[in-house]
Design a protein around this motif. Structure first.
Motif, PDB file in Angstrom:
ATOM      1  N   GLU A  43       0.835  -1.197   0.000  1.00 11.52           N
ATOM      2  CA  GLU A  43       0.000   0.000   0.000  1.00 11.52           C
ATOM      3  C   GLU A  43       0.876   1.255   0.000  1.00 11.52           C
ATOM      4  OE1 GLU A  43      -2.675  -1.011  -0.937  1.00 11.52           O
ATOM      5  OE2 GLU A  43      -3.409  -2.651   0.257  1.00 11.52           O
ATOM      6  N   ALA A  44       0.256   2.409  -0.362  1.00 12.90           N
ATOM      7  CA  ALA A  44       1.067   3.599  -0.631  1.00 12.90           C
ATOM      8  C   ALA A  44       0.657   4.866   0.109  1.00 12.90           C
ATOM      9  CB  ALA A  44       1.060   3.887  -2.139  1.00 12.90           C
ATOM     10  N   LEU A  45      -0.451   4.880   0.770  1.00 14.29           N
ATOM     11  CA  LEU A  45      -1.008   6.055   1.447  1.00 14.29           C
ATOM     12  C   LEU A  45      -1.614   7.045   0.447  1.00 14.29           C
ATOM     13  CD1 LEU A  45       1.484   6.540   4.388  1.00 14.29           C
ATOM     14  CD2 LEU A  45      -0.867   5.683   4.487  1.00 14.29           C
ATOM     15  N   ALA A  46      -2.239   8.094   0.959  1.00 14.00           N
ATOM     16  CA  ALA A  46      -3.076   8.968   0.136  1.00 14.00           C
ATOM     17  C   ALA A  46      -2.327  10.031  -0.644  1.00 14.00           C
ATOM     18  CB  ALA A  46      -4.135   9.641   1.014  1.00 14.00           C
ATOM     19  N   THR A  47      -1.135  10.412  -0.198  1.00 10.88           N
ATOM     20  CA  THR A  47      -0.389  11.466  -0.890  1.00 10.88           C
ATOM     21  C   THR A  47       1.096  11.129  -0.857  1.00 10.88           C
ATOM     22  OG1 THR A  47       0.033  12.803   1.076  1.00 10.88           O
ATOM     23  CG2 THR A  47      -2.049  13.233  -0.113  1.00 10.88           C
ATOM     24  N   PRO A  48       1.863  11.676  -1.790  1.00  9.50           N
ATOM     25  CA  PRO A  48       3.312  11.496  -1.713  1.00  9.50           C
ATOM     26  C   PRO A  48       3.907  12.040  -0.414  1.00  9.50           C
ATOM     27  CG  PRO A  48       2.692  12.193  -3.910  1.00  9.50           C
ATOM     28  CD  PRO A  48       1.460  12.301  -3.048  1.00  9.50           C
ATOM     29  N   VAL A  49       3.360  13.107   0.127  1.00 10.26           N
ATOM     30  CA  VAL A  49       3.862  13.663   1.392  1.00 10.26           C
ATOM     31  C   VAL A  49       3.673  12.652   2.516  1.00 10.26           C
ATOM     32  CG1 VAL A  49       3.504  15.453   3.140  1.00 10.26           C
ATOM     33  CG2 VAL A  49       3.555  16.069   0.711  1.00 10.26           C
TER      34      VAL A  49
ATOM     35  N   HIS B 295      -5.762  -2.811  -3.862  1.00 15.34           N
ATOM     36  CA  HIS B 295      -6.993  -2.376  -4.520  1.00 15.34           C
ATOM     37  C   HIS B 295      -7.012  -0.853  -4.555  1.00 15.34           C
ATOM     38  CE1 HIS B 295      -7.910  -2.170  -0.253  1.00 15.34           C
ATOM     39  NE2 HIS B 295      -8.927  -1.367  -0.534  1.00 15.34           N
ATOM     40  N   TYR B 296      -7.935  -0.322  -5.357  1.00 15.93           N
ATOM     41  CA  TYR B 296      -7.985   1.124  -5.475  1.00 15.93           C
ATOM     42  C   TYR B 296      -8.853   1.742  -4.381  1.00 15.93           C
ATOM     43  CZ  TYR B 296      -8.661   5.861  -6.802  1.00 15.93           C
ATOM     44  OH  TYR B 296      -8.692   7.213  -6.764  1.00 15.93           O
ATOM     45  N   HIS B 297      -8.225   2.510  -3.563  1.00 17.54           N
ATOM     46  CA  HIS B 297      -8.826   3.515  -2.696  1.00 17.54           C
ATOM     47  C   HIS B 297      -7.777   4.610  -2.652  1.00 17.54           C
ATOM     48  CE1 HIS B 297     -11.672   0.582  -0.533  1.00 17.54           C
ATOM     49  NE2 HIS B 297     -12.395   1.397  -1.254  1.00 17.54           N
ATOM     50  N   ALA B 298      -8.181   5.835  -2.756  1.00 18.71           N
ATOM     51  CA  ALA B 298      -7.218   6.937  -2.794  1.00 18.71           C
ATOM     52  C   ALA B 298      -6.256   6.881  -1.615  1.00 18.71           C
ATOM     53  CB  ALA B 298      -7.948   8.278  -2.829  1.00 18.71           C
TER      54      ALA B 298
ATOM     55  N   HIS C 201      -3.688  -4.795  -9.631  1.00 23.18           N
ATOM     56  CA  HIS C 201      -4.708  -5.224 -10.577  1.00 23.18           C
ATOM     57  C   HIS C 201      -4.770  -4.207 -11.713  1.00 23.18           C
ATOM     58  CE1 HIS C 201      -8.693  -6.154 -12.157  1.00 23.18           C
ATOM     59  NE2 HIS C 201      -8.569  -7.328 -11.562  1.00 23.18           N
ATOM     60  N   ASP C 202      -5.063  -4.662 -12.923  1.00 23.59           N
ATOM     61  CA  ASP C 202      -5.093  -3.748 -14.060  1.00 23.59           C
ATOM     62  C   ASP C 202      -6.127  -2.636 -13.892  1.00 23.59           C
ATOM     63  OD1 ASP C 202      -7.154  -5.672 -14.423  1.00 23.59           O
ATOM     64  OD2 ASP C 202      -7.185  -5.299 -16.582  1.00 23.59           O
ATOM     65  N   LYS C 203      -7.241  -2.907 -13.228  1.00 27.00           N
ATOM     66  CA  LYS C 203      -8.254  -1.867 -13.036  1.00 27.00           C
ATOM     67  C   LYS C 203      -7.736  -0.762 -12.125  1.00 27.00           C
ATOM     68  CE  LYS C 203     -12.239  -4.711 -13.978  1.00 27.00           C
ATOM     69  NZ  LYS C 203     -13.504  -5.256 -13.510  1.00 27.00           N
ATOM     70  N   LEU C 204      -6.905  -1.105 -11.166  1.00 22.77           N
ATOM     71  CA  LEU C 204      -6.324  -0.094 -10.285  1.00 22.77           C
ATOM     72  C   LEU C 204      -5.424   0.843 -11.087  1.00 22.77           C
ATOM     73  CD1 LEU C 204      -4.829  -0.611  -6.806  1.00 22.77           C
ATOM     74  CD2 LEU C 204      -3.646   0.760  -8.477  1.00 22.77           C
ATOM     75  N   VAL C 205      -4.559   0.284 -11.918  1.00 27.76           N
ATOM     76  CA  VAL C 205      -3.649   1.110 -12.708  1.00 27.76           C
ATOM     77  C   VAL C 205      -4.436   1.991 -13.667  1.00 27.76           C
ATOM     78  CG1 VAL C 205      -1.758   1.076 -14.377  1.00 27.76           C
ATOM     79  CG2 VAL C 205      -1.736  -0.483 -12.433  1.00 27.76           C
ATOM     80  N   ASN C 206      -5.472   1.455 -14.290  1.00 27.73           N
ATOM     81  CA  ASN C 206      -6.281   2.254 -15.210  1.00 27.73           C
ATOM     82  C   ASN C 206      -6.936   3.434 -14.506  1.00 27.73           C
ATOM     83  OD1 ASN C 206      -5.650   0.661 -17.407  1.00 27.73           O
ATOM     84  ND2 ASN C 206      -7.411  -0.689 -17.119  1.00 27.73           N
ATOM     85  N   ARG C 207      -7.311   3.272 -13.260  1.00 29.63           N
ATOM     86  CA  ARG C 207      -7.898   4.383 -12.510  1.00 29.63           C
ATOM     87  C   ARG C 207      -6.854   5.414 -12.117  1.00 29.63           C
ATOM     88  NH1 ARG C 207     -12.486   2.227  -8.342  1.00 29.63           N
ATOM     89  NH2 ARG C 207     -13.768   1.212  -9.900  1.00 29.63           N
ATOM     90  N   CYS C 208      -5.637   4.979 -11.856  1.00 29.65           N
ATOM     91  CA  CYS C 208      -4.604   5.887 -11.363  1.00 29.65           C
ATOM     92  C   CYS C 208      -3.808   6.572 -12.456  1.00 29.65           C
ATOM     93  CB  CYS C 208      -3.630   5.136 -10.453  1.00 29.65           C
ATOM     94  SG  CYS C 208      -4.376   4.647  -8.896  1.00 29.65           S
ATOM     95  N   LEU C 209      -3.729   5.996 -13.644  1.00 30.29           N
ATOM     96  CA  LEU C 209      -2.896   6.583 -14.696  1.00 30.29           C
ATOM     97  C   LEU C 209      -3.232   8.035 -14.997  1.00 30.29           C
ATOM     98  CD1 LEU C 209      -2.248   3.666 -17.192  1.00 30.29           C
ATOM     99  CD2 LEU C 209      -0.601   4.838 -15.733  1.00 30.29           C
ATOM    100  N   PRO C 210      -4.497   8.440 -14.993  1.00 32.25           N
ATOM    101  CA  PRO C 210      -4.755   9.867 -15.256  1.00 32.25           C
ATOM    102  C   PRO C 210      -4.097  10.789 -14.227  1.00 32.25           C
ATOM    103  CG  PRO C 210      -6.769   8.594 -15.440  1.00 32.25           C
ATOM    104  CD  PRO C 210      -5.712   7.662 -14.891  1.00 32.25           C
TER     105      PRO C 210
ATOM    106  N   VAL D  88       3.302  -4.955 -12.943  1.00 30.45           N
ATOM    107  CA  VAL D  88       2.908  -6.356 -12.985  1.00 30.45           C
ATOM    108  C   VAL D  88       1.421  -6.327 -12.716  1.00 30.45           C
ATOM    109  CG1 VAL D  88       3.153  -8.632 -11.961  1.00 30.45           C
ATOM    110  CG2 VAL D  88       5.149  -7.136 -12.159  1.00 30.45           C
ATOM    111  N   LEU D  89       0.637  -6.649 -13.737  1.00 33.80           N
ATOM    112  CA  LEU D  89      -0.812  -6.492 -13.632  1.00 33.80           C
ATOM    113  C   LEU D  89      -1.498  -7.836 -13.480  1.00 33.80           C
ATOM    114  CD1 LEU D  89      -1.334  -3.937 -16.521  1.00 33.80           C
ATOM    115  CD2 LEU D  89      -0.929  -3.471 -14.108  1.00 33.80           C
ATOM    116  N   PHE D  90      -2.529  -7.865 -12.673  1.00 36.97           N
ATOM    117  CA  PHE D  90      -3.344  -9.051 -12.522  1.00 36.97           C
ATOM    118  C   PHE D  90      -4.708  -8.769 -13.132  1.00 36.97           C
ATOM    119  CE2 PHE D  90      -0.104  -9.493  -9.368  1.00 36.97           C
ATOM    120  CZ  PHE D  90       0.249 -10.836  -9.494  1.00 36.97           C
TER     121      PHE D  90
END
Length: 130
Positions: A50-56, A80-83, A100-109, A119-121
């Protein structure tokens, strides 16, 4: 009839973060359950979950982790995707993001993963892509 608040909108209070060493090289950052993230130290790299909500926020977590290891983050696993779990991904400088590929598709914009190997599932079966 009472109205239920949407998602996290009712939970805006400050959370106390705690870094726990669960075992040698196994770390968890808990924030009163919102969200929990972790890392596992390998021989010459770290895997983060997991990555947390912001780069900060992610850099603050990484600073706490750096009190225990200076190994680079090679893999970042996003469940999974949650901001609050994904939008801080750019701070990790991970070589590989596993998601998961759906997560990357949501985040790419949001350019969260610019220049990273994925590595996509897929939904039906696990497939590897680069």
């Amino acid at each position: 009839m009472t109205t239920k608040a949407f998602a996290s909108s009712a939970d805006l209070g400050e959370k106390v973060q705690t870094l726990e060493v669960l075992a040698n090289g196994v770390y968890a950052l808990t924030a009163e359950g919102d969200p929990n993230i972790g890392a596992i130290e390998g021989e010459d790299f770290v895997v983060c979950f997991e990555a947390l909500a912001t780069p900060v926020a992610a850099r603050q977590w990484l600073a706490k982790l750096r009190e225990h290891t200076d190994k680079p983050v090679k893999y970042l696993i996003l469940s999974h995707y949650h901001a609050v779990r994904t939008l801080g991904a750019s701070a990790y400088d991970a070589e590989v993001v596993i998601a998961h590929d759906k997560l990357v598709n949501r985040c790419l914009p949001f350019e969260t993963f610019a220049g990273v190997v994925y590595v996509l599932f897929k939904s039906e079966k696990a497939k590897w892509a680069a």
